[in-house]
Design an enzyme around this catalytic site. Structure first.
Site, PDB file in Angstrom:
ATOM      1  N   GLY A 136     -10.030  48.819  78.163  1.00 58.20           N
ATOM      2  CA  GLY A 136      -8.745  49.020  78.809  1.00 58.20           C
ATOM      3  C   GLY A 136      -7.598  48.618  77.900  1.00 58.20           C
ATOM      4  CE1 TYR A 137      -8.456  46.071  74.175  1.00 54.74           C
ATOM      5  CE2 TYR A 137      -7.564  46.732  72.066  1.00 54.74           C
ATOM      6  CZ  TYR A 137      -8.267  45.841  72.828  1.00 54.74           C
ATOM      7  OH  TYR A 137      -8.772  44.699  72.246  1.00 54.74           O
ATOM      8  CD  GLU A 252     -10.881  51.635  69.255  1.00 54.36           C
ATOM      9  OE1 GLU A 252     -10.863  52.629  69.996  1.00 54.36           O
ATOM     10  OE2 GLU A 252      -9.912  50.860  69.152  1.00 54.36           O
TER      11      GLU A 252
END
Length: 404
Positions: A136-137, A252
């Protein structure tokens, strides 16, 4: 027991080789199609029953995360041992048992910033593929400027209350838990962000899939309405989430660089050479018949190999505690272009089969490649846009100044 010298590493190699021979099913030693990728989680599906057996065996051994501490369910291997394991898996063409944001991003961050209780609670289930995580970014008004996020997290005494929205949340509709950036202080920007975890089944959480040009919906809009979260699920300190966020973004981009675009990539996935041999044909020596296409595929494979070695070197430097600077931005930009080039070669290899979208006249595998080719166009946006990464490289790596 850690094996450090050459003799001990050879002993470990023989042990690993025997274990893999005994435990890796034959069907897990064949090229993996994209629809056979295993994501794990409480609602996991397995197209091949051997996939579950392979995941269970590797997870129990801790070898889905070979270098993570045994205390938390990892393999406890040294870097040298992990390299040997990787070599032995490659030798028998073993498929990766698990694809997971928990392995690539959240787990490494939690091992670095989480407390002992949080590691004991969450890490073992990541290793065994029992929990599927989403990130959730990004928000509608906070993408490239992530620190501008507005999802509120209020302290209600015995719990936190979360309200807001995220977007481009990969597989939010299929995930079990989310690692989420929230605003706990509105008076400051970067220093007002916290990092928190919660179950996607919590009341007030809603994930709405977004359909892409490929016809698939890997991304979601995700809404939080009065979501109650226990305080022990805050990672790090209140308003200390930006440091965790930056570190996780490195993980990431490194995972994307290593082949994680679109949830696939990595060893075991059919490549342009296999498709070209099938659809274009081979010459008398067994090579791709089209010399020009064969040469460009060879160039791509050499680039991919060099890129993989560069990623491995960066990973080793990071594990050794060396500063890697903004290498992740460089690699992420290069990986996006590399994956898009790969799909261009795939489409060319398919010829007229690559024109298919639906219907009886086209091979299902070919139609899947066509959709993945369209999907690859998003590689230069997700995980940091290519334009932003080029700006980072120009300013912070090359030291170039903005034109006045």
């Amino acid at each position: 027991m850690a094996y450090d010298n050459a003799e001990q590493l050879e002993e470990f190699r023989l042990e690993a080789r025997k274990w893999l021979e005994d435990n890796c099913p034959p069907s897990m030693r064949t090229p993996m199609r994209d629809d056979e990728v295993v994501w794990g989680g409480r609602n996991a599906t397995f197209k091949n029953p051997d996939s579950k057996a392979w995941l269970d065996r590797m997870g129990e051994k801790g070898w889905t995360a070979p270098e993570w501490p045994k205390e938390y369910g990892g393999g406890g291997l040294s870097r040298s041992e992990a390299r040997v394991l990787e070599q032995e898996m490659r030798r028998i063409k073993a498929r990766p048992p698990l694809f997971s944001f928990g392995l690539w991003m959240f787990g490494p961050a939690l091992l670095e910033f989480g407390n002992h209780e949080q590691k004991l609670r969450f890490i073992p289930d990541i290793v065994k593929g029992k929990t599927r995580w989403c990130q959730g970014y990004s928000e509608p008004g906070a993408g490239s400027d992530l620190a501008g996020l507005q999802t509120r997290c209020e302290d209600k005494g015995d719990h936190y209350l979360i309200n807001g929205q995220k977007v481009w949340t990969s597989y939010a509709d299929k995930a079990d838990w989310i690692f989420c950036l929230v605003r706990t202080d509105t008076s400051t920007k970067h220093e007002g962000i916290s990092f928190i975890l919660f179950d996607m089944k919590s009341p007030g959480v809603e994930a709405r899939p977004i359909q892409l040009i490929s016809g698939e919906s890997p991304f979601c809009e995700t809404f939080f309405t009065d979501v109650k979260v226990p305080k022990e699920q805050l990672v790090g300190r209140v308003n200390g989430g930006w440091d965790i966020a930056k570190r996780l973004l490195q993980f990431e981009r490194s995972s994307i660089s290593a082949g994680g675009f679109g949830g696939t990539g990595g060893s075991g996935i059919l490549g342009p050479d296999e498709y070209a041999k099938h659809h274009v044909g081979t010459d008398e020596t067994g090579r791709v018949a089209d010399g020009d296409l064969r040469g460009r595929i060879a160039d791509h494979k050499m680039y991919t190999k060099a890129f993989a070695l560069t990623v491995q070197r960066q990973t080793e430097q990071a594990k050794a505690g060396q500063a890697v600077g903004h290498t992740a931005s460089i690699l992420k930009y290069a990986a996006a272009k590399m994956n898009q080039d790969r799909h261009e070669l795939l489409i060319e290899a398919l010829g007229t089969e690559g024109l298919g979208w639906e219907g009886e006249g086209f091979d299902k595998g070919a139609m899947r490649v066509t959709r993945q080719w369209l999907r690859s166009k998003g590689n230069s946006i997700e995980g940091g846009t290519s334009e932003i990464n080029l700006n980072v490289i120009a300013k912070r790596v090359l030291g170039l100044k903005e034109h006045q």
